[in-house]
Write an enzyme that holds these catalytic residues in place. Structure first.
Site, PDB file in Angstrom:
ATOM      1  CD  GLU A   1     -49.073  26.243  37.774  1.00 24.07           C
ATOM      2  OE1 GLU A   1     -48.266  26.425  38.696  1.00 24.07           O
ATOM      3  OE2 GLU A   1     -48.711  26.222  36.571  1.00 24.07           O
TER       4      GLU A   1
ATOM      5  CD  GLU B   1     -47.399  23.132  40.784  1.00 23.14           C
ATOM      6  OE1 GLU B   1     -46.433  23.681  40.201  1.00 23.14           O
ATOM      7  OE2 GLU B   1     -48.345  22.620  40.174  1.00 23.14           O
TER       8      GLU B   1
END
Length: 326
Positions: free
Chosen positions: A122, A227
Site C-alpha cells: 500500500e 485486499e
C-alpha cells in the site's frame, strides 16, 4: 496470513488443513507478508519460508508481500527497518536491493520461490520514510521514491524473470494519477494491485469497476484487488475491538450475514471480471483466517474475526466458495 498454529480449521465440522480447504474451494494463490526484523517470529523470513514451502507443496501459487519495514506498512505508516535508520540514501538503495535479492534467493533454495512479488505494501505515500516518502502527486521526492522502488524491482527481476511484480496501493481514487506518475519514471512492473474495503474506500462497486476498466486500458496491465474483506456478522468472538461493526460501513444491498458476505464477494469478482480482461483479473481476500485465536475473553485477540471466511467455530463459510469458484 498465519496467526497461530494451534488454530484448527474445519469444513463442515471436520478438521482439515487450511491449505487443503482453500485448494478444494478453488483458491489458487496464497499471499504472505514479510517484515524485515519483526519483534516476534511472526512475518519473519523463517515463518514465511516455512509456510511458503507448504503452499508450493500443496500445488498453490505463492504471492510474497515485502513490507520493507519491521512492522505493518500502509499509507499511514511506512517505517523503515530499524537496521536501516542511519544509512545514507545510496546505502539505503543498496540495502533494499540486497535484502530483496537475498530473501528471494533463500526462498528459491528452499523450494519456495514466489510466483508474485509485491514491492512494498500500500505504497500510496511511498515507503521507507522519510527517504522514500511522497505526500502528493507533485512531491519533489518522487524521484527518490522511484529510485528505491526500482532497486527492489531490479533484485526481483534478476532473481527469476518468471516472477510477476505487483505494485499495490490502497483504494482506487488515486490509482490513475499514481500509476501515471510511475510511468513517467519508467517503472518496470507487471500487475496493478488495489486494496478495496467499502468502509475505507467507498461503497460504490460501479465506481470501482469504472476505475479498474480505465486503468487496465490506460496502462495495459492486469488489475487485481490485492485486499478486500466483508463481515458475515457484527457479533464478537473475543473481547478485542472489531474494525467493522455497524451497518453504515457496509454496502446497502449486502448485509453483515453469511449470505451477505458471500454475495459481496461474488459481486466484487463479477465487477472486476467484466472491467478487466477475464484472464487478467484477481481478487485476494485479506486475513481470511484471522479468527479469534486467544480465547473468548482476549483483549489482544482478533479485530477481524467477523470478517474472516471461517465462522466462530472455525468452519469454512460460503464466502470461501464465492472466492474460489470463479
Amino acid at each position: 496470513e498465519t496467526k497461530e498454529n494451534t488454530v484448527a480449521f474445519k469444513e463442515n465440522g471436520a478438521i482439515k488443513d487450511i491449505l487443503q480447504i482453500a485448494k478444494d474451494k478453488g483458491i489458487n494463490t496464497i499471499r504472505l507478508r514479510l517484515w524485515n526484523n519483526p519483534a516476534t517470529q511472526h512475518s519473519s523470513l523463517t515463518e514465511v519460508a516455512d509456510f511458503a514451502k507448504q503452499i508450493k507443496a500443496a500445488g498453490l501459487k505463492f504471492w510474497l508481500d515485502f513490507h520493507y519495514s519491521d512492522t505493518w506498512a500502509d499509507p499511514g505508516a511506512q517505517t523503515k527497518p530499524a537496521a536501516w535508520n542511519s544509512l545514507s540514501f545510496t546505502e539505503l538503495k543498496d540495502s533494499i536491493y540486497s535484502f530483496t535479492k537475498s530473501t528471494l534467493s533463500y526462498l528459491a533454495a528452499n523450494n519456495a520461490l514466489p510466483d508474485y512479488v509485491e514491492t512494498g505494501n500500500e505504497i500510496n505515500s511511498g515507503f521507507l520514510w522519510n527517504d522514500g516518502k511522497v505526500t502528493s502527486i507533485t512531491d519533489a521526492n518522487w524521484a527518490n521514491f522511484t529510485d528505491l522502488l526500482k532497486q527492489g524491482i531490479k533484485a526481483t527481476r534478476e532473481t527469476n524473470t518468471s516472477i510477476k511484480i505487483i505494485i499495490h496501493i490502497a483504494g482506487y481514487d488515486y490509482a490513475q494519477q499514481f500509476f501515471e506518475k510511475l510511468k513517467s519514471f519508467s517503472t518496470d512492473y507487471d500487475i496493478i494491485g488495489l486494496s478495496y474495503y467499502p468502509w475505507w474506500h467507498g461503497k460504490d462497486l460501479s465506481a470501482l469497476q469504472q476505475t479498474v476498466k480505465s486503468i487496465a486500458t490506460n496502462f495495459q496491465k492486469p488489475v487485481l484487488i490485492a485486499e478486500t474483506a466483508y463481515p458475515f456478522t457484527f457479533q464478537y468472538n473475543d473481547y478485542t475491538n472489531n474494525i467493522v461493526g455497524s451497518s453504515d460501513q457496509l454496502i446497502t444491498n449486502y448485509p453483515s450475514t453469511i449470505q451477505g458476505q458471500a454475495q459481496y464477494i461474488s459481486a466484487l469478482i463479477s465487477s472486476i471480471k467484466s472491467a478487466a480482461d477475464k484472464d487478467q483479473f484477481g481478487v485476494c481476500y485479506w486475513a481470511p483466517d484471522w479468527v479469534s485465536f486467544k480465547g473468548a475473553i482476549a483483549t489482544d485477540g482478533s479485530p477481524w474475526e467477523n470478517l474472516t471466511l471461517f465462522d466462530f467455530q472455525n468452519n469454512a463459510l460460503p464466502g470461501l466458495d464465492s472466492l474460489g469458484k470463479h
